[in-house]
Write a protein that holds these residues in place. Structure first.
Motif, PDB file in Angstrom:
ATOM      1  N   GLU A  38       1.054  -1.110   0.053  1.00 31.15           N
ATOM      2  CA  GLU A  38      -0.083   0.017   0.073  1.00 31.15           C
ATOM      3  C   GLU A  38       0.784   1.205  -0.008  1.00 31.15           C
ATOM      4  O   GLU A  38       0.393   2.161  -0.904  1.00 31.15           O
ATOM      5  CB  GLU A  38      -0.866   0.002   1.301  1.00 31.15           C
ATOM      6  CG  GLU A  38      -1.945   1.134   1.477  1.00 31.15           C
ATOM      7  CD  GLU A  38      -2.887   1.074   2.295  1.00 31.15           C
ATOM      8  OE1 GLU A  38      -3.907   1.932   2.345  1.00 31.15           O
ATOM      9  OE2 GLU A  38      -2.703   0.131   3.193  1.00 31.15           O
ATOM     10  N   GLU A  39       2.065   1.122   0.877  1.00 32.61           N
ATOM     11  CA  GLU A  39       2.864   2.545   0.946  1.00 32.61           C
ATOM     12  C   GLU A  39       3.574   2.329  -0.534  1.00 32.61           C
ATOM     13  O   GLU A  39       3.847   3.756  -1.012  1.00 32.61           O
ATOM     14  CB  GLU A  39       3.876   2.152   1.844  1.00 32.61           C
ATOM     15  CG  GLU A  39       3.207   2.195   3.416  1.00 32.61           C
ATOM     16  CD  GLU A  39       4.411   2.003   4.336  1.00 32.61           C
ATOM     17  OE1 GLU A  39       5.517   1.826   4.097  1.00 32.61           O
ATOM     18  OE2 GLU A  39       3.988   1.881   5.608  1.00 32.61           O
ATOM     19  N   TRP A  70       2.362   1.580  -3.337  1.00 35.77           N
ATOM     20  CA  TRP A  70       1.215   2.081  -4.304  1.00 35.77           C
ATOM     21  C   TRP A  70       1.135   3.713  -4.285  1.00 35.77           C
ATOM     22  O   TRP A  70       1.183   4.262  -5.477  1.00 35.77           O
ATOM     23  CB  TRP A  70       0.030   1.365  -4.017  1.00 35.77           C
ATOM     24  CG  TRP A  70      -1.094   1.980  -4.965  1.00 35.77           C
ATOM     25  CD1 TRP A  70      -1.937   2.860  -4.673  1.00 35.77           C
ATOM     26  CD2 TRP A  70      -1.383   2.019  -6.294  1.00 35.77           C
ATOM     27  NE1 TRP A  70      -2.951   3.461  -5.746  1.00 35.77           N
ATOM     28  CE2 TRP A  70      -2.369   2.552  -6.776  1.00 35.77           C
ATOM     29  CE3 TRP A  70      -0.421   1.109  -7.436  1.00 35.77           C
ATOM     30  CZ2 TRP A  70      -2.992   2.581  -8.153  1.00 35.77           C
ATOM     31  CZ3 TRP A  70      -1.130   1.085  -8.625  1.00 35.77           C
ATOM     32  CH2 TRP A  70      -2.219   2.082  -8.990  1.00 35.77           C
ATOM     33  N   TYR A  71       1.239   4.232  -3.116  1.00 32.60           N
ATOM     34  CA  TYR A  71       1.002   5.730  -2.987  1.00 32.60           C
ATOM     35  C   TYR A  71       2.171   6.346  -3.358  1.00 32.60           C
ATOM     36  O   TYR A  71       2.208   7.699  -3.373  1.00 32.60           O
ATOM     37  CB  TYR A  71       0.428   5.789  -1.459  1.00 32.60           C
ATOM     38  CG  TYR A  71      -1.076   5.513  -1.380  1.00 32.60           C
ATOM     39  CD1 TYR A  71      -2.009   5.762  -2.173  1.00 32.60           C
ATOM     40  CD2 TYR A  71      -1.248   4.756  -0.324  1.00 32.60           C
ATOM     41  CE1 TYR A  71      -3.360   5.742  -1.984  1.00 32.60           C
ATOM     42  CE2 TYR A  71      -2.489   4.361  -0.015  1.00 32.60           C
ATOM     43  CZ  TYR A  71      -3.705   4.701  -0.936  1.00 32.60           C
ATOM     44  OH  TYR A  71      -4.988   4.437  -0.677  1.00 32.60           O
ATOM     45  N   ASP A  86      -2.205   8.277  -6.364  1.00 31.54           N
ATOM     46  CA  ASP A  86      -2.977   8.798  -5.326  1.00 31.54           C
ATOM     47  C   ASP A  86      -4.385   8.281  -5.530  1.00 31.54           C
ATOM     48  O   ASP A  86      -5.297   8.518  -4.710  1.00 31.54           O
ATOM     49  CB  ASP A  86      -3.197  10.487  -5.378  1.00 31.54           C
ATOM     50  CG  ASP A  86      -3.657  10.815  -6.756  1.00 31.54           C
ATOM     51  OD1 ASP A  86      -3.968  10.000  -7.647  1.00 31.54           O
ATOM     52  OD2 ASP A  86      -3.995  12.121  -6.859  1.00 31.54           O
ATOM     53  N   TYR A 100      -5.719   2.586  -2.963  1.00 33.38           N
ATOM     54  CA  TYR A 100      -5.127   1.035  -3.101  1.00 33.38           C
ATOM     55  C   TYR A 100      -6.064   0.018  -3.121  1.00 33.38           C
ATOM     56  O   TYR A 100      -5.986  -0.914  -3.922  1.00 33.38           O
ATOM     57  CB  TYR A 100      -4.149   1.042  -1.901  1.00 33.38           C
ATOM     58  CG  TYR A 100      -3.618  -0.265  -1.751  1.00 33.38           C
ATOM     59  CD1 TYR A 100      -2.556  -0.831  -2.750  1.00 33.38           C
ATOM     60  CD2 TYR A 100      -3.745  -1.131  -0.725  1.00 33.38           C
ATOM     61  CE1 TYR A 100      -2.045  -1.951  -2.659  1.00 33.38           C
ATOM     62  CE2 TYR A 100      -3.164  -2.578  -0.701  1.00 33.38           C
ATOM     63  CZ  TYR A 100      -2.269  -2.867  -1.580  1.00 33.38           C
ATOM     64  OH  TYR A 100      -1.770  -4.071  -1.591  1.00 33.38           O
TER      65      TYR A 100
END
Length: 271
Positions: A114-115, A117-118, A122, A125
């Motif tokens: 998740e981290e 992906w961001y 934006d 996720y």
């Protein structure tokens, strides 16, 4: 007639003479295949007793042979099955621990992904994550490549949505909100088409009134019967200030259009 079984072990396989002994039964039983008449009544009773005695003898011989062959097998069988159950309990306990550890590892990996992906997008996720990413076989390199393809795909979708966004800021935001919630340009297009259809219906109603002012006196409602007020030619007018959510506003627009009510929007704003 006697029925005796013998037991032998041949090449590790237990064998009996059951087939041989049972093969002698049918010929021996033929003499009992007769019709009972008064003349043979007493003999039939004796034969019946003899046959019942033979049934008991065969049953006893079967039980004796089972005991001789299997011995303490039934007791051993229960002990073995209990051991199987105990072993399975140990395996299940280990399985529960393995699953807990794997779930913890997947949860940790999910947070790390998740981290990651961001750092690339934006967009939520939860809308893009894949279950297979959490498998041990899914390497970080492959997941990054997959995420990069997803980012590229979302950018293409954004361009597609941009091509049919309404000009009105409020309506434009409605369509964008649908896309933001789903990342589905088809759903966003359906929302845009719905807004356009509602606006077209209002415009058509306004054009009809402009081209034929007398139409105000005779409003037409599809698939409805004229009301007493319509029959009398009386037209009622009212001014409203309406507040509500976007969905409520869309529902109201649909209702006004379906009822054939003339409506003019003087001003729209968000609060």
């Amino acid at each position: 007639m006697k029925f005796e079984l013998s037991v032998d072990v041949v090449n590790g396989v237990i064998k009996t003479n059951a087939a041989e002994v049972l093969g002698q039964l049918d010929p021996a039983l033929q003499k009992y295949n007769y019709v009972v008449t008064p003349e043979v009544y007493d003999a039939a009773k004796e034969d019946r007793a003899a046959l019942n005695k033979l049934v008991t003898q065969i049953s006893d011989e079967r039980k004796r042979t089972e005991k001789a062959v299997f011995g303490t097998w039934e007791v051993d069988k229960k002990a073995i099955m209990a051991a199987e159950k105990k072993i399975k309990e140990y395996a299940d306990n280990l399985g529960a621990g393995i699953k807990q550890l794997e779930d913890e590892e997947k949860s940790k990996k999910d947070m790390e992904l998740e981290e990651l992906w961001y750092t690339m997008s934006d967009r939520p996720y939860d809308l893009v994550k894949k279950k297979e990413w959490l498998n041990k076989s899914a390497s970080l390199k492959k997941i990054k490549e997959d995420m990069a393809r997803l980012v590229e795909g979302i950018q293409m979708k954004e361009m597609a949505v941009e091509s049919f966004l309404p000009l009105d800021p409020v309506e434009r935001q409605q369509v964008i909100d649908v896309f933001d919630r789903t990342l589905d340009p088809v759903m966003a297009k359906m929302e845009a088409d719905k807004i356009a259809a509602a606006k077209q219906a209002v415009k058509a109603s306004q054009d009809a009134v402009t081209s034929n002012p007398s139409a105000i006196q005779q409003p037409i409602q599809a698939n409805t019967q004229p009301t007493p007020n319509e029959v009398s030619g009386i037209v009622y007018n009212a001014e409203f200030r309406i507040s509500g959510s976007k969905d409520q506003m869309n529902a109201l627009a649909d209702f006004i259009w379906k009822q054939g009510i003339h409506c003019e929007v003087l001003r729209k704003w968000q609060s």
